[in-house]
Design an enzyme around this catalytic site. Structure first.
Site, short mmCIF file in Angstrom:
data_model
loop_
_atom_site.label_atom_id
_atom_site.label_comp_id
_atom_site.label_asym_id
_atom_site.label_seq_id
_atom_site.Cartn_x
_atom_site.Cartn_y
_atom_site.Cartn_z
N TRP A 193 0.84 -1.19 0.00
CA TRP A 193 0.00 0.00 0.00
C TRP A 193 0.87 1.24 0.00
O TRP A 193 2.04 1.21 0.40
CB TRP A 193 -0.90 0.04 1.24
CG TRP A 193 -1.73 -1.19 1.46
CD1 TRP A 193 -1.56 -2.11 2.45
CD2 TRP A 193 -2.88 -1.62 0.70
NE1 TRP A 193 -2.53 -3.07 2.35
CE2 TRP A 193 -3.35 -2.81 1.29
CE3 TRP A 193 -3.56 -1.11 -0.42
CZ2 TRP A 193 -4.46 -3.50 0.80
CZ3 TRP A 193 -4.66 -1.80 -0.90
CH2 TRP A 193 -5.11 -2.97 -0.30
N HIS A 244 -1.23 2.42 4.51
CA HIS A 244 -0.48 2.07 5.72
C HIS A 244 -0.91 2.91 6.93
O HIS A 244 -1.05 2.39 8.04
CB HIS A 244 1.02 2.22 5.48
CG HIS A 244 1.58 1.10 4.66
ND1 HIS A 244 1.71 -0.18 5.16
CD2 HIS A 244 2.04 1.06 3.38
CE1 HIS A 244 2.22 -0.96 4.23
NE2 HIS A 244 2.42 -0.25 3.14
N ASP A 296 9.06 1.81 4.01
CA ASP A 296 9.17 2.10 2.58
C ASP A 296 10.25 3.13 2.28
O ASP A 296 10.78 3.16 1.16
CB ASP A 296 7.81 2.58 2.03
CG ASP A 296 6.89 1.42 1.69
OD1 ASP A 296 7.40 0.34 1.37
OD2 ASP A 296 5.66 1.60 1.76
N ARG A 300 13.82 1.03 2.94
CA ARG A 300 14.27 0.03 1.97
C ARG A 300 15.00 0.63 0.77
O ARG A 300 15.70 -0.07 0.05
CB ARG A 300 13.12 -0.86 1.52
CG ARG A 300 12.15 -0.23 0.55
CD ARG A 300 10.90 -1.09 0.45
NE ARG A 300 9.86 -0.40 -0.28
CZ ARG A 300 9.64 -0.58 -1.58
NH1 ARG A 300 10.38 -1.41 -2.27
NH2 ARG A 300 8.67 0.08 -2.16
N HIS A 319 8.79 -6.94 1.90
CA HIS A 319 7.50 -6.28 1.69
C HIS A 319 6.48 -7.15 0.94
O HIS A 319 5.34 -6.73 0.76
CB HIS A 319 7.68 -4.96 0.95
CG HIS A 319 8.43 -3.93 1.74
ND1 HIS A 319 7.85 -2.80 2.25
CD2 HIS A 319 9.73 -3.88 2.14
CE1 HIS A 319 8.75 -2.09 2.91
NE2 HIS A 319 9.90 -2.73 2.86
N HIS A 356 4.15 -2.15 9.42
CA HIS A 356 4.13 -1.99 7.97
C HIS A 356 3.81 -3.31 7.23
O HIS A 356 2.99 -3.34 6.31
CB HIS A 356 5.48 -1.45 7.51
CG HIS A 356 5.52 -1.12 6.06
ND1 HIS A 356 5.17 0.11 5.56
CD2 HIS A 356 5.86 -1.86 4.98
CE1 HIS A 356 5.28 0.11 4.25
NE2 HIS A 356 5.69 -1.09 3.86
N ASP A 382 1.16 -4.57 4.33
CA ASP A 382 1.52 -5.03 2.98
C ASP A 382 1.00 -6.42 2.64
O ASP A 382 0.59 -6.68 1.51
CB ASP A 382 3.04 -5.01 2.80
CG ASP A 382 3.55 -3.67 2.28
OD1 ASP A 382 2.74 -2.85 1.79
OD2 ASP A 382 4.78 -3.44 2.35
N HIS A 434 0.89 -7.92 -3.35
CA HIS A 434 2.11 -8.20 -2.56
C HIS A 434 2.23 -9.69 -2.27
O HIS A 434 3.20 -10.13 -1.66
CB HIS A 434 2.12 -7.39 -1.26
CG HIS A 434 2.59 -5.98 -1.47
ND1 HIS A 434 3.73 -5.46 -0.89
CD2 HIS A 434 2.10 -4.98 -2.25
CE1 HIS A 434 3.90 -4.21 -1.28
NE2 HIS A 434 2.92 -3.89 -2.10
N HIS A 455 0.20 -2.57 -10.16
CA HIS A 455 0.57 -2.60 -8.75
C HIS A 455 0.32 -1.24 -8.08
O HIS A 455 -0.27 -1.17 -7.01
CB HIS A 455 2.05 -3.00 -8.58
CG HIS A 455 2.42 -3.23 -7.15
ND1 HIS A 455 2.49 -4.48 -6.60
CD2 HIS A 455 2.70 -2.36 -6.16
CE1 HIS A 455 2.79 -4.36 -5.31
NE2 HIS A 455 2.93 -3.08 -5.02
N ASP A 471 -1.90 -0.09 -4.79
CA ASP A 471 -1.23 0.52 -3.63
C ASP A 471 -1.82 1.89 -3.31
O ASP A 471 -2.05 2.20 -2.14
CB ASP A 471 0.27 0.74 -3.94
CG ASP A 471 1.15 -0.44 -3.53
OD1 ASP A 471 0.65 -1.37 -2.87
OD2 ASP A 471 2.35 -0.40 -3.89
N1 DCM Z 1 6.71 -5.37 -5.03
C1 DCM Z 1 5.97 -6.54 -4.92
N2 DCM Z 1 6.46 -7.69 -5.44
C2 DCM Z 1 7.65 -7.71 -6.08
C3 DCM Z 1 8.40 -6.53 -6.21
C4 DCM Z 1 7.90 -5.35 -5.68
O1 DCM Z 1 4.88 -6.53 -4.33
N3 DCM Z 1 8.11 -8.86 -6.55
C5 DCM Z 1 6.14 -4.12 -4.49
C6 DCM Z 1 6.94 -3.33 -3.50
C7 DCM Z 1 6.45 -1.91 -3.76
C8 DCM Z 1 6.18 -1.90 -5.26
O2 DCM Z 1 5.94 -3.28 -5.60
O3 DCM Z 1 5.21 -1.70 -3.10
C9 DCM Z 1 7.28 -1.31 -6.09
O4 DCM Z 1 8.48 -1.97 -5.78
P1 DCM Z 1 9.90 -1.43 -6.25
O5 DCM Z 1 9.96 -0.03 -5.76
O6 DCM Z 1 10.87 -2.34 -5.56
O7 DCM Z 1 9.87 -1.56 -7.72
ZN ZN Z 2 3.09 -2.15 -3.16
ZN ZN Z 3 5.91 -1.80 1.81
#
Ligand code: DCM
Ligand code: ZN
Ligand code: ZN
Ligand code: DCM
Ligand code: DCM
Length: 268
Positions: free
Chosen positions: A1, A6, A45, A48, A60, A116, A120, A126, A149, A153
């Site tokens: 999210w 969140h 967030d 990371r 996450h 968090h 998620d 996720h 995605h 979120d």
């Molecule tokens: N994310 C996910 N699954 C993945 C990779 C990323 O759910 N395999 C999520 C984490 C963040 C969003 O997607 O909420 C964007 O991730 P990033 O900033 O790492 O691209």
């Molecule tokens: Zn996300």
């Molecule tokens: Zn997160």
């Protein structure tokens, strides 16, 4: 999210923790304010994306290698990778937050991660590996280029609520708290805690992940990738998503409170 999701999960949890849990959490977070959980709900967030926090990026999500919309499902052994996932992270930080051998800072970080990650794990994408949890599925929302995605979120919740300020999150939390206590969720909310066990954080959080992942087949990718890829999703797709978003935010907040109550009282 995103921020709105969140913060709202955290405010709902604040409405359901016991006074003992509230004191315990405020002590660890060194914050006696009325937003003590919400104020730290998005810290993970930010962290990371720092060099020091890069290791926590896989925590996450859990990349379920299923086959939506035909077949959904999460398998801990198959899907929680070498570097960890949201389920192993919930287990790890649940033990670390009560570990007296750790520094105050480490226990504080553990609590911020729990707040968090329980949010998620309730976002369906996720709990999905396909197209990097929908990140590589390009869509538009209200005319803006984004991805599947990101609209789950942020864009969908923010269109529903009208923004993403802390004030709006508090207000949405109040609405969903009322639905849990006296409204649409009243009869089902106690069932949201079925099987919850501090003795087995993996089984507990896998049940939450499995439940959220099922929405990838029923709602998020109901018509397959081709039904959403390159499409404008602010119409009927948005309308179908709203009840799932509301339910998942409500469940996450209610379960976060219950999980913190169990940790704070040391009960199993
Ligand atoms: N994310 C996910 N699954 C993945 C990779 C990323 O759910 N395999 C999520 C984490 C963040 C969003 O997607 O909420 C964007 O991730 P990033 O900033 O790492 O691209
Ligand atoms: Zn996300
Ligand atoms: Zn997160
Ligand atoms: N943010 C969000 N939804 C938006 C815009 C931003 O959740 N529509 C989040 C991302 C950042 C924070 O709010 O963590 C501040 O963003 P900005 O610097 O873009 O205002
Ligand atoms: N850390 C963690 N999970 C672990 C071990 C460490 O989240 N199982 C975090 C806590 C510390 C950071 O990593 O803030 C640095 O860890 P280390 O003390 O191992 O350098």
């Amino acid at each position: 999210w995103g921020t709105l999701g969140h913060d709202t999960v955290a405010y709902i949890a604040q409405n359901f923790v016991t006074s003992a849990t509230k004191s315990w959490a405020q002590g660890i977070l060194d914050d006696n304010s009325s937003s003590y959980l919400a104020s730290v709900a998005t810290w993970a967030d930010t962290y990371r994306y720092t060099a020091a926090g890069k290791f926590s990026a896989p925590y996450h999500f859990i990349d379920a290698e299923d086959n939506p919309p035909t077949s959904c499902g999460v398998d801990y052994t198959r899907d929680c990778g070498e570097s960890g996932c949201v389920v192993s992270a919930i287990q790890n930080y649940t033990s670390r937050v009560v570990d007296d051998s750790l520094s105050t800072t480490e226990r504080q970080m553990a609590l911020k991660w729990i707040i968090h990650f329980i949010g998620d794990i309730h976002q369906p994408l996720h709990d999905e590996a396909l197209d990097v949890g929908g990140n590589t599925i390009d869509v538009t929302f209200e005319g803006t280029d984004t991805n599947l995605h990101h609209i789950w979120d942020s864009n969908i919740p923010e269109k529903l609520i009208g923004g993403y300020s802390l004030t709006l999150a508090s207000s949405w939390a109040k609405t969903l708290t009322a639905e849990i206590k006296t409204g649409d969720y009243k009869s089902e909310a106690s069932g949201w805690l079925d099987g919850i066990s501090l003795d087995d954080p993996v089984t507990t959080s896998m049940s939450w992940a499995t439940e959220a992942n099922a929405y990838v087949c029923s709602t998020v990718l109901k018509g397959g990738v081709s039904a959403v890829s390159g499409k404008e999703l602010d119409g009927s797709y948005y309308t179908a998503a709203i009840p799932v978003v509301e339910l998942q935010i409500a469940r996450a907040g209610y379960r976060l409170a219950a999980w913190l109550n169990l940790i704070a009282t040391g009960k199993t």
